[in-house]
Scaffold this active site. Structure first.
Site, short mmCIF file in Angstrom:
data_model
loop_
_atom_site.label_atom_id
_atom_site.label_comp_id
_atom_site.label_asym_id
_atom_site.label_seq_id
_atom_site.Cartn_x
_atom_site.Cartn_y
_atom_site.Cartn_z
N PHE A 1 -2.50 1.41 -5.50
CA PHE A 1 -2.15 0.14 -4.67
C PHE A 1 -1.12 -0.85 -5.20
CE2 PHE A 1 -4.99 0.77 -0.62
CZ PHE A 1 -4.44 2.54 -0.30
N THR B 1 1.35 -1.28 -0.08
CA THR B 1 0.02 -0.04 0.17
C THR B 1 0.49 1.31 0.30
OG1 THR B 1 -0.08 0.01 2.47
CG2 THR B 1 -1.56 -0.86 1.22
N THR C 1 -2.48 11.89 0.50
CA THR C 1 -2.27 10.31 1.02
C THR C 1 -0.66 11.57 1.42
OG1 THR C 1 -1.06 8.89 -0.28
CG2 THR C 1 -3.45 8.10 0.38
N HIS D 1 -10.71 9.87 -5.78
CA HIS D 1 -9.97 8.50 -6.90
C HIS D 1 -11.23 7.79 -6.76
CE1 HIS D 1 -7.00 5.82 -7.23
NE2 HIS D 1 -6.43 6.59 -5.97
N LYS E 1 -8.22 14.53 -8.51
CA LYS E 1 -8.91 13.52 -7.49
C LYS E 1 -9.12 15.07 -6.16
CE LYS E 1 -6.47 9.24 -8.12
NZ LYS E 1 -5.86 10.47 -9.68
#
Length: 407
Positions: free
Chosen positions: A394, A267, A304, A335, A330
């Protein structure tokens, strides 16, 4: 090597039910992230998403025997495919069916957790599995949506269904581009669709600590995670001479595709930029473009802490002293996971067409470590001849596309 034109674009997103309305929203810096109502989220710590509103599959998708079996995500994808074909012009069908292909990034079909709970309970109490309508099974089948997209264009050539998470649409568009370059087809529908707005998806990403409860703020010092979205973007790719012979309008020319794997963590994004550096570098090399010739980057930009830092490091490594404008769609759409790269390509094409860079909204407190030009808060006039489209997923899968103004 055969050249590849983009001759049609279709979209169903939190900003609009067409490509044009989605671009208008991006250009205006409009936020499509709202309260989540695909399930009762009142007890969840995260209650927001980039949700598609006002979509009617019966008016968006021609009636046939499969429409009723499509999942919510696949409905978005098929509707966007019909839009893209319509945008490509009335005579796209002159390309023979066996010379038409399709490549789509799609979410992996899986049962809802509640279905598994119900089946286990029924098995424990009644000693039998519950009956289930065939249509319920079909709605979870990943390839049904891809098959319906291929049928929309009567595509009888190479058809691919890809599942590489947030890089899905980027890989799909890139692989369709390769198919045309290599002579396997002359026209292809490509892009992605997804709808991870179920309670299980929201719960899962919340438990991972990946979701923001209060908005998407890419590159901001106060960023706290990404916001799930849903929707689809499909494009029509066409061999250049074929498009020219039929007088098609060309939105842009796809000139490069790069793919890589971080081989880091499932991740987390690598702090050193990892495979993103390789993907962007290979795109520039294939396209024959110097860093100074890129006028805009549609960033992956999830919001993030790790992803935004990793992408910034990668851009600095590849572009050096070249200060290219970078923005994250985004911040407005959330997302769209498997469809995210499609939104970024739409943003790049809009910037090329209009000479306006879509902004990164919610960027009020810039992170000093992320010292790029993020086009904060509002759109900016800026001529764009060539742009990069980033998609970093991811699992560490990376895809990057290069598109330039048609000439």
């Amino acid at each position: 090597m055969r050249r590849v034109a983009i001759t049609g674009v279709g979209a169903v997103t939190p900003l609009g039910l067409t490509a044009e309305s989605t671009w208008d929203g991006l250009r205006a810096g409009r936020c499509g992230i709202t309260g989540l109502d695909t399930f009762d989220a009142r007890t969840f710590p995260v209650r927001i998403a980039g949700q598609v509103r006002g979509f009617d599959p019966e008016s968006a998708i021609p009636a046939d025997h499969s429409r009723r079996h499509l999942s919510r995500a696949a409905q978005f994808g098929v509707a966007a495919a019909y839009q893209a074909l319509d945008d490509a012009g009335a005579d796209w069908w002159l390309v023979p069916p066996h010379r038409r292909g399709a490549a789509v990034g799609a979410t992996v079909g899986r049962p809802e957790l509640q279905d598994l709970v119900d089946m286990s309970h029924r098995l424990a109490t009644a000693g039998e599995l519950p009956r289930q309508a065939p249509g319920e099974v079909l709605r979870r089948e990943q390839n049904l949506g891809v098959r319906s997209i291929a049928l929309a264009g009567d595509c009888r050539g190479p058809v691919l269904s890809l599942s590489t998470a947030c890089a899905g649409a980027g890989h799909a568009i890139g692989e369709a581009y390769r198919s045309i370059q290599d002579g396997d087809c002359d026209l292809a529908l490509a892009g992605g669709f997804d709808a991870l707005t179920t309670w299980m998806d929201v719960l899962g990403f919340t438990l991972l600590g990946a979701l923001s409860p209060d908005g998407c703020r890419p590159f901001d010092a106060t960023r706290s995670g990404f916001v799930l979205g849903e929707g689809a973007v499909l494009v029509v790719l066409e061999e250049w001479d074929t498009a020219q012979d039929r007088g098609a309008r060309v939105h842009g020319e796809l000139v490069g595709y790069g793919s890589s794997l971080n081989a880091y963590r499932l991740t987390d994004s690598p702090p050193d930029g990892g495979g993103a550096i390789s993907a962007m570098s290979s795109v520039l090399a294939e396209a024959g473009l110097a860093p100074s010739e890129i006028d805009y980057i549609a960033a992956h930009g999830t919001g993030t802490r790790g992803n935004d830092l990793s992408e910034t490091v990668a851009i600095k490594q590849v572009f050096g002293r070249t200060r290219v404008p970078v923005s994250s769609p985004k911040s407005m759409t959330g997302h769209l996971t498997s469809a995210a790269a499609g939104v970024n390509l739409l943003a790049a094409l809009g910037a090329i067409r209009t000479g306006m860079l879509p902004p990164t909204i919610n960027l009020h407190t810039p992170d000093p470590r992320l010292d790029l030009d993020h086009v904060p808060l509002r759109a900016r006039p800026h001529p764009v001849r060539a742009a990069l489209v980033n998609a970093f997923a991811f699992g560490g899968s990376n895809a990057c596309l290069a598109v330039r103004r048609a000439a």
